[in-house]
Design an enzyme around this catalytic site. Structure first.
Site, mmCIF file in Angstrom:
data_model
loop_
_atom_site.group_PDB
_atom_site.id
_atom_site.type_symbol
_atom_site.label_atom_id
_atom_site.label_comp_id
_atom_site.label_asym_id
_atom_site.label_seq_id
_atom_site.Cartn_x
_atom_site.Cartn_y
_atom_site.Cartn_z
ATOM 1 N N CYS A 195 -4.087 24.470 -6.505
ATOM 2 C CA CYS A 195 -3.234 23.277 -6.423
ATOM 3 C C CYS A 195 -3.635 22.532 -5.166
ATOM 4 O O CYS A 195 -3.410 23.023 -4.053
ATOM 5 C CB CYS A 195 -1.758 23.660 -6.375
ATOM 6 S SG CYS A 195 -0.679 22.229 -6.090
ATOM 7 N N CYS A 205 -0.947 15.208 -8.901
ATOM 8 C CA CYS A 205 -1.645 16.487 -9.033
ATOM 9 C C CYS A 205 -2.960 16.350 -8.280
ATOM 10 O O CYS A 205 -3.809 15.528 -8.639
ATOM 11 C CB CYS A 205 -1.886 16.814 -10.504
ATOM 12 S SG CYS A 205 -2.921 18.281 -10.766
#
Length: 326
Positions: free
Chosen positions: A81, A232
């Site tokens: 991430c 994201c």
């Protein structure tokens, strides 16, 4: 056990950051799952929930300062991430008084460092995003091809061209116009490939990308295990890579990537062996400091938890105001 924890975000992709090294033992899988349920729910969770948990632990092979695990709000574990890594980088930098080091993730040890602030009082970190693969087995996908690069997939759309890439999180990316970016096709396609389907058995992150100008993108993402998200990090890096390879981007030039939650900078690199990696540069904001017993957190007894709000979100909101004026 007493717990010290942070509520953090990168481009408003928000998480609870928990350092497991503060405990005499690692959390059990059952404890992690219970924390995820209690903390992350958008309906009943702490501080309006979160996109997931960031767990910081000891590195497993001695070459990195620490290891990061990413637990999505639905309980799945992400391989990486980018937005979360920036906040972990900041946490470790301040904890260990270091400005540049590596963090172990599921598939790679990634370089991170403190960067010049994007705006006044907006702490900013720069992180490596790699490795990159276009091979079907790394996605995984079952479309009868080894790679999917700028192609129409009739099962998804007769007009939108898609590229599949792992960075290492799997992403399905399409360059679209403004109307399509915000239209109903996006949700239809994204929910289809993230439910049971014959093409992407493990689901896939889906991003629609609008080119705003030279080296300027807007990326909207449906994140596997989360749904539509403010941003994201790996999606913005995947989009920047494909902009460089398929459109008019140039290696080593800074790209401005806007998203629902703000803005980041990216730089796409090509190595001597023909592989790629990206730099992701963006905020690492701490909104709250949290302290309490593990038992109370596991039981959702949030009235017993001490929560201290920082003033960092105020500065981040001021940064967003400047973006909206540009």
């Amino acid at each position: 056990m007493n717990v010290m924890m942070q509520k953090v975000h990168g481009s408003e992709n928000d998480f609870f950051l928990l350092d497991e090294t503060q405990f005499e033992r690692s959390l059990t899988a059952e404890e992690i799952e219970q924390l995820r349920i209690q903390l992350c729910s958008r309906e009943t969770g702490l501080l309006a929930g979160a996109d997931g948990l960031l767990l910081v632990g000891e590195g497993t092979h001695g070459t990195s300062n620490a290891r990061m695990r990413v637990i999505n709000s639905d309980g799945s574990e992400a391989s990486m991430c980018g937005n979360g890594l920036r906040t972990v980088a900041r946490y470790l930098a301040e904890k260990n008084q270091e400005k540049s080091f590596t963090v172990e993730t599921m598939f790679a040890d990634l370089k991170v460092r403190q960067a010049p602030n994007l705006a006044e009082e907006v702490a900013t970190y720069q992180v490596e995003i790699s490795p990159v693969s276009f091979e079907a087995v790394t996605i995984p996908m079952h479309l009868g091809v080894q790679t999917l690069i700028d192609e129409i997939v009739p099962a998804l759309s007769n007009t939108i061209r898609f590229t599949a890439v792992a960075v290492p999180n799997p992403h399905l990316v399409a360059f679209v116009d403004h109307e399509t970016l915000n239209g109903p096709e996006f949700e239809r396609i994204a929910t289809y490939v993230n439910n049971e389907n014959p093409y992407f058995p493990e689901g896939i992150n889906v991003s629609f990308v609008e080119i705003l100008g030279k080296n300027q993108l807007f990326v909207r993402t449906y994140e596997r295990g989360v749904g539509f998200t403010s941003a994201c990090g790996t999606a913005m890096c995947a989009s920047s890579l494909l902009y460089t390879l398929l459109k008019d981007g140039v290696f080593y030039e800074e790209i401005t990537v806007k998203n629902t939650g703000g803005m980041v900078k990216t730089v796409v690199h090509e190595t001597s062996d023909g592989s790629y990696w990206m730099e992701l540069i963006g905020n690492a904001t701490i909104t709250h400091l949290i302290e309490g017993s593990l038992t109370d957190l596991l039981n959702g007894a949030f009235e017993k938890i001490t929560i201290t709000e920082t003033n960092e979100q105020k500065h981040y909101q001021e940064f967003l105001q400047t973006l909206s004026q540009k």
